[in-house]
Structure formats: structure tokens, C-alpha cells
Write an enzyme that holds these catalytic residues in place. Structure first.
Site, PDB file in Angstrom:
ATOM      1  N   LEU A 111      43.812  49.395  30.886  1.00 59.79           N
ATOM      2  CA  LEU A 111      42.621  48.983  31.606  1.00 59.79           C
ATOM      3  C   LEU A 111      42.580  47.467  31.492  1.00 59.79           C
ATOM      4  O   LEU A 111      42.670  46.922  30.391  1.00 59.79           O
ATOM      5  CB  LEU A 111      41.385  49.624  30.974  1.00 59.79           C
ATOM      6  N   ASP A 112      42.503  46.778  32.622  1.00 60.42           N
ATOM      7  CA  ASP A 112      42.525  45.320  32.623  1.00 60.42           C
ATOM      8  C   ASP A 112      41.496  44.729  31.667  1.00 60.42           C
ATOM      9  O   ASP A 112      40.444  45.322  31.440  1.00 60.42           O
ATOM     10  CB  ASP A 112      42.239  44.776  34.026  1.00 60.42           C
ATOM     11  N   ARG A 113      41.791  43.542  31.186  1.00 58.23           N
ATOM     12  CA  ARG A 113      40.899  42.840  30.262  1.00 58.23           C
ATOM     13  C   ARG A 113      39.505  42.657  30.855  1.00 58.23           C
ATOM     14  O   ARG A 113      38.505  42.763  30.158  1.00 58.23           O
ATOM     15  CB  ARG A 113      41.524  41.485  29.908  1.00 58.23           C
ATOM     16  N   SER A 172      38.039  44.589  32.996  1.00 58.49           N
ATOM     17  CA  SER A 172      37.451  45.878  33.366  1.00 58.49           C
ATOM     18  C   SER A 172      36.889  46.533  32.115  1.00 58.49           C
ATOM     19  O   SER A 172      37.269  46.203  31.000  1.00 58.49           O
ATOM     20  CB  SER A 172      38.502  46.780  34.007  1.00 58.49           C
ATOM     21  N   ARG A 227      45.923  46.584  38.755  1.00 55.77           N
ATOM     22  CA  ARG A 227      44.713  46.061  39.393  1.00 55.77           C
ATOM     23  C   ARG A 227      44.430  46.739  40.745  1.00 55.77           C
ATOM     24  O   ARG A 227      43.912  46.126  41.676  1.00 55.77           O
ATOM     25  CB  ARG A 227      44.790  44.543  39.525  1.00 55.77           C
TER      26      ARG A 227
END
Length: 182
Positions: A44-46, A48, A143
Site C-alpha cells: 500500500l503506497d506511503r 495511502s 498506484r
């Protein structure tokens, strides 16, 4: 018996246990989870937030993370602008990104969800409306949600992964985790 951890990843936290490559220390999973032998099943992106599953079982990790298994992942997405039916229909059919067309997604406009405040807060602009959508994907490109919403003219402002398969964030506050019986 395999362990399965549901973690509510806060905004700004890396989806890994160590931070390599920067001089400034960034928050990682080790700041929240002190369990030996568990690893994230996916990323999970930083920037998000939301549900991150961790396990000590390699087969379970592969089943959760590998797109071949098409495990649905549901995101609550605050986007810029008022999303119209045409944009939702594009998300449902497929959006062509630089790395090719996406699989069809489930997309619907939703009322603003009752979520925790984000730190830092999403920038508010009086002249630019925003709204929330629910987006369910069965693939996991880098992403992807952000790129899909931008492709239909609605950049993402806040992104919260709420559900993976049958597992949800229900009852798990930000920065907290819960172990599930599997």
C-alpha cells in the site's frame, strides 16, 4: 497454524519493516507491529491508508497478493470534482493506462464515509468540489487507483483500502492491528 494480521496502515507509513535509502527516517511497519516472522501480503503506497494484511504463511501471502487469484480489493476514494455517471462507467468498463488497459472494476459514488481524520489533512479548496467513490479492483498495479481516477478526470485526494476479500478494517483504528483466526 498460520497467522493473519489485519493492520490499519496510517498515511505516511511504508509497507515494509525497514526504511532503506533515505537519510531521513520514515515510519515503517516496525513502528507499529512487533511480531517476528510476519510479512506484508501486498503493498500500500506511503501516501495511502488502510488495510494491509500480514502473514507468516507463504502460500497465503501469495494467494492474497498475486493478481492471478483475483482477490477483490475495495478502496474508498476521495476525488477532486463531482464524479458523473460517464466517469464511473469508464472505470467499470476499463481504463487504458500507460501500462495497458485495466480489468473492469466495480465503481460507485458513495456518501462521505465515517473515517478517522487523516494526518496531515487533505487540502480543502472552497472553489473545487470533491466527492467519494468506492472502487473494487481484482488486480494490483503500482498506484493503480490513483492513475485510474486521474485518467477519468478526477485526481485522488485521499485513498483508503477498506477491504481485501472478506477481510475489512471494521473495528481496527489507524495504527492498530488485529490477529484473525484462519
Amino acid at each position: 497454524m498460520a497467522r493473519l494480521i489485519l493492520f490499519n496502515k496510517p498515511h505516511g507509513v511504508l509497507s515494509q519493516f525497514t526504511d532503506r535509502g533515505t537519510e531521513t527516517k520514515r515510519a515503517t511497519l516496525s513502528d507499529f507491529i512487533d511480531l517476528p516472522g510476519v510479512y506484508p501480503a501486498g503493498r500500500l503506497d506511503r501516501d495511502s491508508e488502510g488495510l494491509l494484511l500480514l502473514t507468516d504463511d507463504g502460500r497465503l501471502q501469495a494467494r492474497i497478493a498475486d493478481p492471478r487469484f483475483k482477490l477483490p480489493k475495495t478502496y474508498l476514494v476521495q476525488v477532486e470534482g463531482e464524479v458523473q455517471d460517464g466517469a464511473l462507467e469508464k472505470l467499470r468498463r476499463s481504463v487504458t493506462l500507460k501500462d495497458g488497459p485495466t480489468r473492469p472494476a466495480e465503481a460507485e459514488r458513495i456518501p462521505e464515509p465515517d473515517l478517522w481524520p487523516r494526518d496531515p489533512p487533505v487540502r480543502f479548496r472552497k472553489t473545487v468540489p470533491d466527492c467519494w467513490i468506492s472502487l473494487t479492483l481484482r488486480e494490483g498495479r503500482n498506484r493503480q487507483v490513483r492513475r485510474m481516477t486521474a485518467a477519468v478526470g478526477h485526481p485522488t485526494l485521499r485513498l483508503v483500502r477498506w477491504q481485501i476479500g472478506d477481510w475489512t478494517l471494521e473495528g481496527v483504528p489507524p495504527g492498530e492491528w488485529r490477529e484473525m483466526a484462519i
